[in-house]
Design a protein around this motif. Structure first.
Motif, PDB file in Angstrom:
ATOM      1  N   ASP A  24       6.958  -1.103   6.091  1.00 21.53           N
ATOM      2  CA  ASP A  24       5.612  -0.535   6.189  1.00 21.53           C
ATOM      3  C   ASP A  24       4.792  -0.706   4.928  1.00 21.53           C
ATOM      4  OD1 ASP A  24       7.146   1.181   4.659  1.00 21.53           O
ATOM      5  OD2 ASP A  24       6.260   2.995   5.496  1.00 21.53           O
ATOM      6  N   GLY A  25       5.201  -1.606   4.023  1.00 22.22           N
ATOM      7  CA  GLY A  25       4.410  -1.816   2.819  1.00 22.22           C
ATOM      8  C   GLY A  25       5.208  -2.367   1.656  1.00 22.22           C
TER       9      GLY A  25
ATOM     10  N   ARG B 178       4.354   3.569  -3.944  1.00 21.73           N
ATOM     11  CA  ARG B 178       4.674   3.083  -2.607  1.00 21.73           C
ATOM     12  C   ARG B 178       3.342   2.843  -1.909  1.00 21.73           C
ATOM     13  NH1 ARG B 178       9.359   3.242  -0.069  1.00 21.73           N
ATOM     14  NH2 ARG B 178      10.127   4.824  -1.496  1.00 21.73           N
ATOM     15  N   TYR B 179       3.059   1.583  -1.607  1.00 22.64           N
ATOM     16  CA  TYR B 179       1.826   1.212  -0.924  1.00 22.64           C
ATOM     17  C   TYR B 179       2.139   0.973   0.543  1.00 22.64           C
ATOM     18  CZ  TYR B 179      -0.253   0.198  -5.499  1.00 22.64           C
ATOM     19  OH  TYR B 179      -0.735   0.285  -6.782  1.00 22.64           O
ATOM     20  N   ASP B 180       1.542   1.767   1.422  1.00 18.15           N
ATOM     21  CA  ASP B 180       1.645   1.459   2.840  1.00 18.15           C
ATOM     22  C   ASP B 180       0.599   0.385   3.154  1.00 18.15           C
ATOM     23  OD1 ASP B 180      -0.729   2.892   2.776  1.00 18.15           O
ATOM     24  OD2 ASP B 180      -0.041   4.483   4.111  1.00 18.15           O
TER      25      ASP B 180
ATOM     26  N   HIS C 286      -3.508   9.021  -2.473  1.00 21.70           N
ATOM     27  CA  HIS C 286      -2.325   8.508  -1.797  1.00 21.70           C
ATOM     28  C   HIS C 286      -1.079   9.317  -2.130  1.00 21.70           C
ATOM     29  CE1 HIS C 286      -5.186   5.235  -1.469  1.00 21.70           C
ATOM     30  NE2 HIS C 286      -4.571   4.987  -0.338  1.00 21.70           N
TER      31      HIS C 286
END
Length: 99
Positions: free
Chosen positions: A33-34, A51-53, A90
């Motif tokens: 998911d990222g 954590r980048y979605d 985020h």
């Protein structure tokens, strides 16, 4: 028409954030998911985890492209504010940053 980004563009945008933080080495892991990013200081200690979605990556890449397409780059204080706002939005935080 769906927008797609190359790995080069993704790494460039994420690298911009890591440069602003001042990390000295990184570890990246692509997830379903990222993207999961860890940044380390010069002593090898963990400095930041991000954590980048998919929507977060899209927003980051779009912001970088807008800056490159004629906008004047923000000053250091503005960049710091932008980074802090992005992390807050985020639900992320910087780890091990001292002032």
């Amino acid at each position: 028409m769906p927008t797609t980004f190359s790995y080069a563009r993704i790494l460039y945008a994420v690298g911009q954030v890591l440069d602003q933080i001042g990390v000295k080495s990184i570890a990246l892991r692509e997830e379903e998911d990222g993207l999961f990013v860890e940044g380390y200081n010069s002593n090898g200690q963990l400095q930041v985890q991000l954590r980048y979605d998919i929507p977060g990556l899209y927003e980051l890449l779009t912001r970088v492209e807008e800056q490159e397409n004629g906008r004047e780059l923000p000053q250091t204080a503005e960049v710091e504010g932008l980074l802090r706002r992005f992390l807050t939005e985020h639900d992320r935080e910087l780890v091990g940053i001292s002032r």
